[in-house]
Design an enzyme around this catalytic site. Structure first.
Site, PDB file in Angstrom:
ATOM      1  N   GLY A  55      -4.562   6.903   8.934  1.00  0.00           N
ATOM      2  CA  GLY A  55      -5.002   7.107   8.146  1.00  0.00           C
ATOM      3  C   GLY A  55      -5.847   5.829   7.478  1.00  0.00           C
ATOM      4  N   HIS A  90       1.175   8.508   0.944  1.00  0.00           N
ATOM      5  CA  HIS A  90       0.590   7.587   1.812  1.00  0.00           C
ATOM      6  C   HIS A  90      -0.551   7.413   1.552  1.00  0.00           C
ATOM      7  CE1 HIS A  90       1.021   3.539   3.563  1.00  0.00           C
ATOM      8  NE2 HIS A  90      -0.638   2.780   3.732  1.00  0.00           N
ATOM      9  N   GLU A  91      -1.262   8.008   1.908  1.00  0.00           N
ATOM     10  CA  GLU A  91      -3.367   7.825   1.583  1.00  0.00           C
ATOM     11  C   GLU A  91      -3.470   8.161  -0.037  1.00  0.00           C
ATOM     12  OE1 GLU A  91      -4.592   6.103   3.975  1.00  0.00           O
ATOM     13  OE2 GLU A  91      -3.343   6.174   5.670  1.00  0.00           O
ATOM     14  N   HIS A 107      -3.007   5.125  -2.112  1.00  0.00           N
ATOM     15  CA  HIS A 107      -4.006   4.155  -1.429  1.00  0.00           C
ATOM     16  C   HIS A 107      -5.248   4.497  -2.690  1.00  0.00           C
ATOM     17  CE1 HIS A 107      -3.556   1.667   1.068  1.00  0.00           C
ATOM     18  NE2 HIS A 107      -3.362   1.728   2.436  1.00  0.00           N
ATOM     19  N   CYS A 121       0.648  -0.621   7.045  1.00  0.00           N
ATOM     20  CA  CYS A 121       0.037  -0.025   6.532  1.00  0.00           C
ATOM     21  C   CYS A 121      -1.265  -0.851   7.255  1.00  0.00           C
ATOM     22  CB  CYS A 121      -0.412  -0.661   5.128  1.00  0.00           C
ATOM     23  SG  CYS A 121      -1.490  -0.494   4.324  1.00  0.00           S
ATOM     24  N   LEU A 122      -2.621  -0.827   7.158  1.00  0.00           N
ATOM     25  CA  LEU A 122      -3.795  -1.211   7.957  1.00  0.00           C
ATOM     26  C   LEU A 122      -3.575  -2.763   7.273  1.00  0.00           C
ATOM     27  CD1 LEU A 122      -5.945   1.391   9.505  1.00  0.00           C
ATOM     28  CD2 LEU A 122      -3.679  -0.586  10.685  1.00  0.00           C
ATOM     29  N   GLN A 155      -9.592   1.096   0.980  1.00  0.00           N
ATOM     30  CA  GLN A 155      -9.174  -0.215   2.448  1.00  0.00           C
ATOM     31  C   GLN A 155     -10.465  -0.557   3.018  1.00  0.00           C
ATOM     32  OE1 GLN A 155      -6.319   2.893   5.056  1.00  0.00           O
ATOM     33  NE2 GLN A 155      -5.030   0.861   4.458  1.00  0.00           N
TER      34      GLN A 155
HETATM   35 ZN    ZN Z   1      -2.208   2.275   4.463  1.00  0.00          ZN
END
Ligand code: ZN
Length: 163
Positions: A46, A130-131, A134, A88-89, A51
């Site tokens: 995701g 999670h997304e 963000h 998380c990236l 991000q």
């Molecule tokens: Zn993330």
């Protein structure tokens, strides 16, 4: 099409509430293509607009058979509980166990602006949450108790200094 640079903790944009998506045009479609490409390149499941440095309520995901674009996302209901690893990236993929609802219903618009509702459970429900977080300026580590959050940040900074 292009792979975008992923913003990393503690960049400000990751803590800001995104602006609503208003224009559903070719520019948005191209942005979504870039986001999918960036996500696959980073081997993520995701990716949300903050991000890649954009203060926008938008994410893409391809997780556990659920592939979608979500503009102006909202989790409208949840059920149950699951405990599992999450990363998380933007936090160097350092994993932490996060307790989340087992099921979640997402309401959002696709890249054409059409509203949809989608229910998911397990890993995909975790991605919805999670997304969507963000898009609201929240990271998964914000769900952790202070001590554990600090531990994850420490580990992340350490790993980052090696690369
Ligand atoms: Zn993330």
């Amino acid at each position: 099409m292009a792979i975008r640079k992923i913003t990393e903790y503690p960049e400000t944009v990751l803590g800001e509430i995104g602006q609503p998506v208003i224009e559903f045009d070719q520019e948005l479609a191209d942005l979504c293509t870039d986001m999918f490409e960036t996500m696959y390149d980073a081997e993520g499941v995701g990716l949300a607009a903050p991000q890649i440095g954009l203060k926008l309520r938008l994410f893409v995901m391809d997780c556990d058979g659920v592939k979608l674009v979500a503009a102006n996302p909202e989790v409208i209901s949840t059920d149950g509980e699951q405990s599992g690893q999450e990363g998380c990236l933007s936090v160097g993929k350092v994993p932490a166990v996060v307790v989340r609802p087992q099921k979640a219903v997402l309401r959002a618009q696709n890249e054409k602006g059409e509203w949809f509702e989608r229910e998911a459970e397990g890993y995909a429900a975790r991605a919805f949450l999670h997304e969507t977080d963000h898009c609201n300026g929240k990271l998964f580590i914000d769900h952790l108790p202070k001590m554990r959050r600090e531990m994850i940040i420490k580990r992340y900074k350490k790993e980052k200094s090696w690369t």
